[in-house]
Design an enzyme around this catalytic site. Structure first.
Site, PDB file in Angstrom:
ATOM      1  CD  GLU A 163      37.912 -53.023  90.731  1.00 22.88           C
ATOM      2  OE1 GLU A 163      37.979 -53.982  91.515  1.00 22.88           O
ATOM      3  OE2 GLU A 163      37.107 -52.970  89.792  1.00 22.88           O
ATOM      4  CD  GLU A 222      37.753 -54.036  85.652  1.00 22.54           C
ATOM      5  OE1 GLU A 222      36.768 -54.537  86.252  1.00 22.54           O
ATOM      6  OE2 GLU A 222      38.926 -54.212  86.002  1.00 22.54           O
TER       7      GLU A 222
END
Length: 842
Positions: free
Chosen positions: A201, A272
């Site tokens: 991320e 995710e």
């Protein structure tokens, strides 16, 4: 994983990031392009715009995150078995740098840290693996997975184009890759690893590092691809993932929020799908419904998605001191498999049904051409079909969040509940609607173990240091002091007061004020407990302000600084600090006295930690006394007791009601931090029960040691067993037959038996048998598992039918059949019937 609020950060500066990426493609010419063709055409795993291609074969991939250090090796096999039975074919895990290299050059791959053993076990269970190398992982894990010693490397800046950081990062990643290669664990070697991730991320912090951030992400991708592991690399939430590295989505609704791959030849991967939300101390329960999760998965695959990963599928436990700042010991308990390794119904079963329904559409999804139609403003249909064949799958979606719709598709009417997707593997038959749960529900029970009986507690109180050798003029920084070896460090100083400094009135006391950058503190004056204070996950800093009794002459100030994990996210993590920053005494006759630069002594850790009171050997060397018969024990006290292992095979937990804040050990194994006094907005502790892994237990005489920071009494601590033996079913005449009643055989879609019928299925866990029918109603019952109630009408034979079909069995099926339930007539002809059942397994 990151907090959903961080998504907002990604929006800011998107245009700038895109421009920077275009510039970098030109300026940062690197070896990554040379690897691109090799990766996509090499052995092992390749990909195209539709999917990953594993050993030449396309796959629909249903993945779940299960982290090896958040559980114990004895639990791994059952977790993997349950994941596979739930329809998963991939397991995802991070690699945790700080547990593998806690000190520079000293490595640990033993026990629950045995990464190679875990990956091998995944393969032995017939599952694929995704390895997220990071090595920054966030994951609500201490320091985001980075070892503490990295903070003290000269001139280091984490996660930037910084030579010291890149050197250590590359060394560690290469070492882990080599370990996995040596064990032949990559798909091209015959192993289970089909996908790898570098960084994590990064887009959420990239702009903070400006050009060095852009250079770093290109370098990281180039470095990873250069390792030639034979499987694709991904970067989650990374719009400018370089070269062949696949950018993937994280979030709750990626089917509608993901902008797509940054190259047309890359597949849609969802790394995710948050099954709930991680919790920090002070949080209320985290919820995400099974229906919403199922909708998101069906939506993703209906829009060309080929892989979904549940974060988490089993969250597990942040054992010892592994949780990040303020994160609870329990992790993602609301996942399909809860912290204790038990299937959480209906989420586990409903998602299993979704996987089955999507697999019935597999050929159409992976080889068909797609089209979409809008049937009305709220309803759309997405179709996958192969021309010249009868292969066809359809997804009917009602996007309205409150209103149901009846949609006509190919001449047939279909009822669509609000915000739901119906899956039609043959473009005609509904095998599942995401808002209609036919899977089994259950309720979790904590049962006091009769074997443990009453715990006979003994205590050993810490000596409060009052005059440590002065080591600095001001209080030292807490992370630097503790170096992630302990949560605790003492700060002491003295002040000399004259009688004229103090008020003559007994009702006016001076006040000590301590401004701290975090995380918590316990204060003592002249060896007496004054009070405590703490920050929060959002605002770590706080002010401790308590009235104190001072005396003429020398007064001793003792502050215990406490950490609740290191930070795990954000830019410039190496510049985060904690501990006291300003100390003053208010209310003296001579005014406020600033003692911040008074000269401070330090002691790292508690005496009981150094003497290892938490294990059998250290415990035997210490002097233990009886607890006070009335009132609470003193602050900073160690408590110990012995207990026998509870009967059976159910998971074991300890309830910490009556305690405040501290740590728990079982036979020398730290099972995590507890914090009972930090109540949620609902007025109760965020976490009250703490897992005791059965592998930590002996048959008899188990040692439990509790370090309590504040005045408390352990009399209410209890040892529990945990089960989900309360199971339920709730089905309606309006429900489609369960997807379990359909199959593809010889490439033909058909019912498993002569005819697909609606009905209830009940199955006890762990081969237990249905012992009691607690509730049964055929009519219009309402409520939820553990709290069903009869509506206006019910068949009088409801309970009798369930008992005849189910008692004494580990599994039973009860059809929703009028002939069975309406022998004496229909009690309410105008009502569409629902069957609700609750039973207890033993």
């Amino acid at each position: 994983m990151t907090d959903p609020l961080s998504d907002r950060k990604m929006v800011v500066g998107a245009a700038a990031t895109a421009a920077a990426f275009l510039f970098l493609v030109i300026v940062l010419a690197s070896p990554i392009a040379a690897h691109e063709e090799k990766l996509e055409k090499g052995e092992g795993v390749t990909y195209d715009a539709r999917s990953l291609i594993i050993h030449g074969k396309r796959e629909l991939l249903f993945s779940g995150s299960i982290h090896y250090p958040r559980t114990t090796p004895d639990m791994w096999p059952k977790l993997l078995e349950d994941a596979k039975r739930g329809g998963l074919n991939v397991i995802q895990t991070y690699v945790f740098w700080n547990i593998h290299e806690p000190e520079e050059g000293k490595f640990n791959f033993e026990g629950r840290f045995d990464l190679v053993k875990y990956i091998k076990l995944i393969g032995e269970h017939g599952l694929y693996a995704t390895v997220r190398f990071g090595p920054f992982i966030q994951a609500e894990w201490n320091h985001g997975g980075l070892p503490y010693w990295l903070r003290e490397v000269p001139n280091i800046i984490f996660r930037s184009y910084n030579e010291p950081y890149m050197q250590h990062m590359e060394r560690f990643v290469k070492m882990i890759v080599d370990k996995l290669k040596d064990a032949k664990l990559f798909a091209g070697q015959g192993g289970p690893i089909i996908l790898a991730q570098i960084e994590n991320e990064y887009n959420t912090v990239q702009l903070a590092y400006r050009e060095l951030g852009n250079k770093y992400v290109q370098w990281a991708g180039n470095m990873a691809v250069g390792l030639n592991i034979g499987v694709p690399w991904v970067m989650c939430k990374q719009r400018d993932a370089p070269g062949p590295v696949i950018n993937s989505c994280n979030g709750r609704q990626c089917g509608d929020t993901f902008s797509g791959p940054n190259k047309p030849n890359k597949p849609l991967l969802w790394t995710e799908n948050w099954t709930a939300q991680f919790r920090v101390f002070g949080d209320p329960p985290s919820q995400r419904s099974a229906e919403d999760t199922a909708f998101s998965v069906a939506r993703w695959f209906s829009k060309n998605g080929s892989l979904v990963n549940y974060y988490m599928y089993h969250g597990g436990t942040n054992l010892a001191r592994t949780a990040a700042s303020f994160v609870t010991t329990r992790y993602y308990d609301e996942a399909p498999i809860d912290e204790f390794g038990l299937e959480r119904g209906p989420k586990y079963g409903h998602l299993k049904d979704v996987h089955k329904a999507l697999n019935l559409c597999k050929r159409a999804l992976l080889w068909g051409s797609t089209s979409a139609q809008r049937l009305n403003p709220d309803v759309e249909v997405r179709i996958y079909e192969q021309s010249g064949t009868d292969v066809c799958a359809a997804f009917l979606t009602n996007n309205h969040t409150r209103l149901a719709h009846t949609a006509n598709f190919k001449g047939q009417d279909y009822y669509l509940p609000p915000r739901s997707i119906s899956i039609l593997p043959d473009c005609k038959t509904v095998v599942l609607n995401t808002a209609t749960i036919l899977a089994q529900h259950n309720s979790r029970n904590f049962v006091r173990s009769p074997v443990t009986n009453k715990l006979d507690w003994k205590m050993n109180s810490e000596v409060i240091p009052v005059d440590l050798k002065v080591t600095s003029s001001t209080p030292m920084e807490l992370y630097f002091l503790t170096k992630d070896k302990t949560d605790y460090a003492w700060y002491t100083t003295t002040i000399n007061l004259s009688p004229r400094d103090l008020s003559m009135r007994k009702d006016i006391l001076p006040v000590i004020r301590v401004a701290s950058l975090g995380h918590a503190m316990v204060a003592f004056v002249n060896g007496q407990f004054v009070g405590s204070a703490h920050g929060s996950q959002i605002d770590k800093s706080f002010v401790l302000q308590k009235s104190v009794e001072l005396k003429p002459g020398i007064n001793y100030i003792s502050l215990l600084g406490t950490l609740v994990g290191l930070p795990d996210s954000g830019a410039y993590m190496e510049h985060r600090f904690a501990g006291p920053r300003g100390v003053s005494i208010l209310g003296l006759n001579t005014g406020t006295l600033d003692i911040s630069e008074n000269g401070w002594g330090n002691q790292v850790g508690l005496v009981g930690e150094h003497e290892e009171l938490f294990n059998e050997e250290g415990s035997k060397k210490a002097k233990w006394t009886d607890l006070p018969k009335v009132g609470k024990g003193p602050p900073l006290t160690w408590y110990k007791a012995k207990f026998d292992t509870p009967e059976g095979n159910d998971p074991v937990a300890v309830s910490m009601y009556g305690m405040i804040k501290g740590m728990i050990w079982i036979n020398g194994n730290a099972i995590g931090r507890y914090w009972m006094s930090y109540a949620s907005p609902l007025g109760d502790s965020t976490q009250a029960e703490y897992l005791i892994p059965r592998s930590y237990l002996k048959p008899k005489e188990n040692l439990i040691v509790v370090l309590e920071e504040e005045p408390a009494h352990p009399s209410n601590i209890t040892i529990l067993t945990v089960n989900r033996d309360t199971i339920c079913s709730y089905v309606s005449e309006l429900s489609p037959p369960s997807v379990r009643q359909w199959e593809r055989k010889d490439d033909k879609f058909k019912p498993v038996g002569p005819e697909a019928k609606v009905g209830a299925r009940l199955k006890c866990p762990n081969r237990k048998k249905i012992d009691v029918v607690d509730f049964a109603s055929y009519g219009d019952p309402y409520g939820a598992c553990g709290g069903f109630a009869q509506g206006r009408c019910t068949s009088p034979v409801s309970k009798q039918v369930i008992e005849q079909n189910c008692l004494g069995k580990d599994m039973c099926d009860v059809p929703l059949d009028k002939a069975i339930f309406e022998k004496n007539g229909d009690p309410c002809p105008e009502v569409k019937k629902t069957l609700a059942v609750q039973v207890t397994c033993r």
